[in-house]
Every structure is written in structure tokens, then in C-alpha cells.
Scaffold this motif. Structure first.
Motif, PDB file in Angstrom:
ATOM      1  N   ASP A  62       0.850  -1.187   0.000  1.00  0.00           N
ATOM      2  CA  ASP A  62       0.000   0.000   0.000  1.00  0.00           C
ATOM      3  C   ASP A  62       0.886   1.237   0.000  1.00  0.00           C
ATOM      4  OD1 ASP A  62      -1.789   2.046   0.426  1.00  0.00           O
ATOM      5  OD2 ASP A  62      -2.977   0.952   1.895  1.00  0.00           O
ATOM      6  N   TYR A  63       1.163   1.751  -1.187  1.00  0.00           N
ATOM      7  CA  TYR A  63       2.079   2.881  -1.315  1.00  0.00           C
ATOM      8  C   TYR A  63       1.523   4.138  -0.651  1.00  0.00           C
ATOM      9  CZ  TYR A  63       5.392   6.066  -3.571  1.00  0.00           C
ATOM     10  OH  TYR A  63       6.376   7.009  -3.820  1.00  0.00           O
ATOM     11  N   ALA A  64       0.233   4.319  -0.669  1.00  0.00           N
ATOM     12  CA  ALA A  64      -0.373   5.536  -0.140  1.00  0.00           C
ATOM     13  C   ALA A  64      -0.351   5.590   1.384  1.00  0.00           C
ATOM     14  CB  ALA A  64      -1.802   5.668  -0.653  1.00  0.00           C
ATOM     15  N   ARG A  65      -0.490   4.435   2.058  1.00  0.00           N
ATOM     16  CA  ARG A  65      -0.663   4.442   3.506  1.00  0.00           C
ATOM     17  C   ARG A  65       0.486   3.820   4.286  1.00  0.00           C
ATOM     18  NH1 ARG A  65      -5.531   3.069   1.159  1.00  0.00           N
ATOM     19  NH2 ARG A  65      -7.261   4.526   1.548  1.00  0.00           N
ATOM     20  N   ASP A  66       1.252   2.953   3.669  1.00  0.00           N
ATOM     21  CA  ASP A  66       2.329   2.251   4.368  1.00  0.00           C
ATOM     22  C   ASP A  66       3.657   2.980   4.142  1.00  0.00           C
ATOM     23  OD1 ASP A  66       4.285   0.508   5.309  1.00  0.00           O
ATOM     24  OD2 ASP A  66       3.247  -1.285   4.615  1.00  0.00           O
ATOM     25  N   ARG A  67       4.076   3.775   5.119  1.00  0.00           N
ATOM     26  CA  ARG A  67       5.299   4.580   4.956  1.00  0.00           C
ATOM     27  C   ARG A  67       6.536   3.715   4.777  1.00  0.00           C
ATOM     28  NH1 ARG A  67       4.939   9.571   9.344  1.00  0.00           N
ATOM     29  NH2 ARG A  67       3.057  10.577   8.454  1.00  0.00           N
ATOM     30  N   ARG A  68       6.614   2.614   5.500  1.00  0.00           N
ATOM     31  CA  ARG A  68       7.788   1.746   5.389  1.00  0.00           C
ATOM     32  C   ARG A  68       7.884   1.160   3.983  1.00  0.00           C
ATOM     33  NH1 ARG A  68       8.543  -2.726   9.953  1.00  0.00           N
ATOM     34  NH2 ARG A  68       8.682  -0.765  11.129  1.00  0.00           N
ATOM     35  N   PHE A  69       6.747   0.691   3.462  1.00  0.00           N
ATOM     36  CA  PHE A  69       6.756   0.167   2.096  1.00  0.00           C
ATOM     37  C   PHE A  69       7.095   1.267   1.093  1.00  0.00           C
ATOM     38  CE2 PHE A  69       4.394  -0.279  -1.919  1.00  0.00           C
ATOM     39  CZ  PHE A  69       5.023  -1.407  -2.426  1.00  0.00           C
ATOM     40  N   ARG A  70       6.550   2.467   1.308  1.00  0.00           N
ATOM     41  CA  ARG A  70       6.808   3.570   0.380  1.00  0.00           C
ATOM     42  C   ARG A  70       8.287   3.899   0.319  1.00  0.00           C
ATOM     43  NH1 ARG A  70       3.039   6.669   1.945  1.00  0.00           N
ATOM     44  NH2 ARG A  70       4.165   7.997   3.402  1.00  0.00           N
ATOM     45  N   ARG A  71       8.948   3.975   1.462  1.00  0.00           N
ATOM     46  CA  ARG A  71      10.389   4.264   1.478  1.00  0.00           C
ATOM     47  C   ARG A  71      11.172   3.152   0.791  1.00  0.00           C
ATOM     48  NH1 ARG A  71       9.300   6.131   6.820  1.00  0.00           N
ATOM     49  NH2 ARG A  71       9.981   4.120   7.649  1.00  0.00           N
ATOM     50  N   ARG A  72      10.774   1.906   1.048  1.00  0.00           N
ATOM     51  CA  ARG A  72      11.477   0.770   0.431  1.00  0.00           C
ATOM     52  C   ARG A  72      11.293   0.773  -1.088  1.00  0.00           C
ATOM     53  NH1 ARG A  72       9.172  -3.018   3.132  1.00  0.00           N
ATOM     54  NH2 ARG A  72       7.806  -3.905   1.530  1.00  0.00           N
ATOM     55  N   PHE A  73      10.080   1.056  -1.547  1.00  0.00           N
ATOM     56  CA  PHE A  73       9.816   1.066  -2.984  1.00  0.00           C
ATOM     57  C   PHE A  73      10.558   2.213  -3.654  1.00  0.00           C
ATOM     58  CE2 PHE A  73       7.569   1.514  -6.941  1.00  0.00           C
ATOM     59  CZ  PHE A  73       7.196   0.216  -7.268  1.00  0.00           C
ATOM     60  N   GLN A  74      10.560   3.382  -3.024  1.00  0.00           N
ATOM     61  CA  GLN A  74      11.291   4.517  -3.590  1.00  0.00           C
ATOM     62  C   GLN A  74      12.789   4.205  -3.670  1.00  0.00           C
ATOM     63  OE1 GLN A  74      10.083   7.578  -0.837  1.00  0.00           O
ATOM     64  NE2 GLN A  74       8.343   8.222  -2.102  1.00  0.00           N
ATOM     65  N   GLY A  75      13.316   3.543  -2.652  1.00  0.00           N
ATOM     66  CA  GLY A  75      14.731   3.175  -2.668  1.00  0.00           C
ATOM     67  C   GLY A  75      15.044   2.196  -3.791  1.00  0.00           C
ATOM     68  N   TRP A  76      14.125   1.233  -4.009  1.00  0.00           N
ATOM     69  CA  TRP A  76      14.326   0.266  -5.103  1.00  0.00           C
ATOM     70  C   TRP A  76      14.361   0.971  -6.455  1.00  0.00           C
ATOM     71  CZ3 TRP A  76      10.538  -0.632  -8.913  1.00  0.00           C
ATOM     72  CH2 TRP A  76      10.858  -1.642  -9.830  1.00  0.00           C
ATOM     73  N   LEU A  77      13.404   1.882  -6.694  1.00  0.00           N
ATOM     74  CA  LEU A  77      13.350   2.574  -7.980  1.00  0.00           C
ATOM     75  C   LEU A  77      14.531   3.523  -8.145  1.00  0.00           C
ATOM     76  CD1 LEU A  77      11.782   2.909 -10.579  1.00  0.00           C
ATOM     77  CD2 LEU A  77      10.383   4.665  -9.477  1.00  0.00           C
ATOM     78  N   ASN A  78      14.948   4.181  -7.071  1.00  0.00           N
ATOM     79  CA  ASN A  78      16.103   5.070  -7.158  1.00  0.00           C
ATOM     80  C   ASN A  78      17.378   4.296  -7.494  1.00  0.00           C
ATOM     81  OD1 ASN A  78      14.575   7.342  -6.585  1.00  0.00           O
ATOM     82  ND2 ASN A  78      14.985   7.258  -4.386  1.00  0.00           N
ATOM     83  N   ASP A  79      17.535   3.107  -6.925  1.00  0.00           N
ATOM     84  CA  ASP A  79      18.686   2.265  -7.262  1.00  0.00           C
ATOM     85  C   ASP A  79      18.640   1.859  -8.739  1.00  0.00           C
ATOM     86  OD1 ASP A  79      19.639   2.421  -4.695  1.00  0.00           O
ATOM     87  OD2 ASP A  79      18.839   0.474  -4.070  1.00  0.00           O
ATOM     88  N   LEU A  80      17.435   1.521  -9.207  1.00  0.00           N
ATOM     89  CA  LEU A  80      17.262   1.150 -10.617  1.00  0.00           C
ATOM     90  C   LEU A  80      17.633   2.325 -11.519  1.00  0.00           C
ATOM     91  CD1 LEU A  80      16.099  -1.401 -12.129  1.00  0.00           C
ATOM     92  CD2 LEU A  80      13.957  -0.126 -12.300  1.00  0.00           C
ATOM     93  N   TRP A  81      17.238   3.517 -11.129  1.00  0.00           N
ATOM     94  CA  TRP A  81      17.521   4.714 -11.930  1.00  0.00           C
ATOM     95  C   TRP A  81      19.013   5.061 -11.903  1.00  0.00           C
ATOM     96  CZ3 TRP A  81      13.575   4.236 -14.512  1.00  0.00           C
ATOM     97  CH2 TRP A  81      13.054   5.239 -15.329  1.00  0.00           C
ATOM     98  N   LYS A  82      19.667   4.806 -10.792  1.00  0.00           N
ATOM     99  CA  LYS A  82      21.110   5.036 -10.717  1.00  0.00           C
ATOM    100  C   LYS A  82      21.845   4.125 -11.702  1.00  0.00           C
ATOM    101  CE  LYS A  82      24.962   5.137  -7.427  1.00  0.00           C
ATOM    102  NZ  LYS A  82      25.352   4.926  -5.993  1.00  0.00           N
ATOM    103  N   GLU A  83      21.424   2.864 -11.756  1.00  0.00           N
ATOM    104  CA  GLU A  83      22.030   1.923 -12.710  1.00  0.00           C
ATOM    105  C   GLU A  83      21.735   2.351 -14.150  1.00  0.00           C
ATOM    106  OE1 GLU A  83      20.529  -1.918 -11.759  1.00  0.00           O
ATOM    107  OE2 GLU A  83      21.352  -1.923  -9.729  1.00  0.00           O
ATOM    108  N   LYS A  84      20.512   2.823 -14.384  1.00  0.00           N
ATOM    109  CA  LYS A  84      20.132   3.248 -15.734  1.00  0.00           C
ATOM    110  C   LYS A  84      20.955   4.458 -16.164  1.00  0.00           C
ATOM    111  CE  LYS A  84      15.767   3.254 -16.861  1.00  0.00           C
ATOM    112  NZ  LYS A  84      15.744   2.288 -18.002  1.00  0.00           N
TER     113      LYS A  84
END
Length: 323
Positions: free
Chosen positions: A267-289
Motif C-alpha cells: 500500500d504505497y499511499a498508507r504504508d510509509r515503510r513500504f513507500r520508502r522501500r519502494f522509492q529506494g528500489w526505484l532510485n537504485d534502478l535509476w542510478k544503474e540506468k
């Protein structure tokens, strides 16, 4: 091998190509829109699924015509590496960097008849674009209304509207195999936008994680793979006119497939822990890109395995039968 049209001046070839794009579009849009109207008259799920499949088949033929157009009037080399194990009957989320309107034609070409028809999240204003806007509506492309943070502070009732639109669109995507496409930067890249955002990347804007997370959650596990696409124009940023004139020597594309596991669902909208983890995953992906873009931009087309496997080898560029 260059054909008859390649003896023409580039501007003439570009004009002929534009006319062919227009004729191909005008041929296919009326039946696509007509079938969409007919589909809405009968609400039976089985009927709608049949109409969706027929519309997607017509859209595939539309794209096929555009690819033939490119091969007739352009000698641009598509140097691409894509996974072998792709399935036209599967469900995919496709994400990519965004630099030009040409990106859409590139994506349609490399994935044509390899994965289901691509459907993009579009700005709501594009609904009113003559002919194409109506075609996108008929094909159930989701139209998004973007609000600024300042606007949302004044109109808090609009918060979450984008999530509702995403959920509604994804409900339609659950019954027929589909590829949901998202340019997660939200807009086309430019150095000015990068500097304004204070982006940590050299060739990318900041990635917006919310849309990707909402799609994965709304599809409720139906999407099994994410296709991460990196598009590079070695000659620099290009105009659409340069592309239709065949002035672009080469376009390089790399596609990485990754599974959708439980860590990407939440739940990206309500779960802060999941939101931070998902943002970190995408940011790592973007760094590699970002690093991949710099490598592909700096290297020659034949320098090592990273730049091998040109798309022409597998698509049969010499004839339209390979589209």
C-alpha cells in the motif's frame, strides 16, 4: 540495402513518411473508435473481451504499418538487446527513460508482436488531440490529471484521484493480456528540467515511484514481470522530423526483465515503510540506468558485448514481413 526512396532528398523522404503515417492512422482510427462505441452498447463481459482482442489486433496492424513506413524511408539502425523469453499472452509493466516523442515509436517497434499491445498513461489534455486522442480513448488508454502540490493544498479533495484513475484503468487490464507502459520521470528529459529538479542523475530526471507502485498493486499480482527499457540516441537529443527524415544513424535500446516479487507489492499511499522501500528500489534502478546511458552514449556501436545483438538480426529489417 538502400531502396528506391533513399535516392530522394531527406526532406522529401520525411514528407512522404509523414503522409504515410497520416494515411495509416486515418485508415485504422475509424474502425477502432467505431468498435469502442459498439462495445459500450453491450455490457456483457465476454463480448467486451472479444472487442478488446479485436481492437488490439487492429492496433497491432496499425503499428505494423508504421514499422513498414520506417523501413521504406529511413536507414536508422536499431541496435537493441531484449530478453528472449517474452510472451504475447502475458502481462507486463514497461518502464523507460523519456527524451522525445520518438521514444513511443521505438518502444512500439522493438516490442511489436513480442509482448501484448502497449498502453500508456497519458496526460488528460491529450484526449483532445485530433484523431490520436480519440484513438487512445477507444483503446482504453488511461488519461491522468496531474495536480501541483500547491493546487492540492488548496483542494485536498483531489488527493488520491490519480490512484482512483489507476485502479479503474487496471480493472480493464485484468481480462486481456496487456503491457502497461509508464515513463516514470513524468516528462521528457532536458538539462534545464534536471537542474531545476536538482536531479542526482546526469541523463535522467527524478523517478516518480507512486504510479508504478499503484499499477502493481491494482493489478493484484497479474503482472509477473517488469521490463526496464533504456533508450539512447548516440547523436544527442533529436526531433521527430529528424527521425522521419532518416537523419538518425542509430538508436540503442537495452531491455532488462525482472520478476515482480512480494517486496514490490504493498500500500504505497498508507504504508510509509513500504513507500520508502519502494522509492529506494526505484532510485537504485535509476542510478544503474543513468550509468548505462552514459556507457551506451560513449561507446561505439560495435564495441564489445554490451552493444551487440542489433535488432535487425532478429526482425528482418529488409522487408515488411518482419514487423
Amino acid at each position: 540495402m538502400p531502396g528506391f526512396f533513399f535516392v530522394l532528398p531527406t526532406a522529401v523522404r520525411g514528407a512522404c513518411s509523414l503522409l504515410l503515417y497520416g494515411a495509416n492512422t486515418l485508415f485504422w482510427v475509424p474502425p477502432v473508435v467505431g468498435l469502442a462505441l459498439f462495445k459500450r452498447l453491450i455490457r456483457m463481459p465476454a463480448w467486451r473481451r472479444r472487442c478488446d482482442r479485436l481492437q488490439n489486433a487492429m492496433a497491432d496492424l496499425w503499428i505494423g504499418g508504421n514499422i513498414c513506413n520506417q523501413r521504406l524511408f529511413s536507414s536508422t539502425r536499431f541496435n537493441a538487446r531484449i530478453p528472449d523469453a517474452l510472451d504475447r499472452r502475458g502481462w507486463y509493466l514497461v518502464i523507460a527513460n523519456h527524451q522525445s516523442w520518438v521514444d513511443i515509436l521505438v518502444l512500439q517497434r522493438i516490442f511489436h508482436r513480442k509482448i501484448p499491445f502497449l498502453k500508456f498513461f497519458l496526460k488528460k489534455e491529450l484526449l483532445w488531440l485530433p484523431i490520436l486522442g480519440q484513438a487512445w480513448w477507444a483503446l482504453d488508454f488511461p488519461f491522468m490529471k496531474r495536480y501541483s502540490k500547491r493546487y492540492l493544498k488548496r483542494h485536498p479533495e483531489q488527493i488520491g484521484k490519480d490512484l482512483d484513475i489507476t485502479r479503474s484503468a487496471c480493472e480493464k487490464f485484468k481480462t486481456v493480456p496487456i503491457s502497461v507502459m509508464s515513463f516514470v520521470e513524468g516528462t521528457r528529459f532536458s538539462e534545464k528540467k534536471r537542474d531545476f529538479q536538482k536531479s542526482p542523475y546526469q541523463r535522467l530526471l527524478r523517478a516518480r515511484a507512486g504510479g508504478v507502485a499503484h499499477v502493481l498493486a491494482a493489478m493484484n499480482g497479474r503482472i509477473q514481470q517488469i521490463l526496464d527499457v533504456t533508450i539512447v540516441y548516440p547523436e544527442g537529443r533529436l526531433r521527430f522530423w529528424d527521425f522521419v527524415c532518416g537523419r538518425i544513424a542509430e538508436i540503442r535500446v537495452r531491455v532488462e526483465a525482472m520478476p515482480v516479487d512480494e517486496s514490490l507489492l504493498g500500500d504505497y499511499a498508507r504504508d510509509r515503510r513500504f513507500r520508502r522501500r519502494f522509492q529506494g528500489w526505484l532510485n537504485d534502478l535509476w542510478k544503474e540506468k543513468d550509468a548505462r546511458i552514459q556507457r551506451l552514449s560513449a561507446s561505439s556501436s560495435d564495441s564489445g558485448p554490451t552493444d551487440s545483438s542489433p535488432l535487425e538480426a532478429s526482425m528482418g529489417v529488409a522487408s515488411c514481413s518482419g514487423v
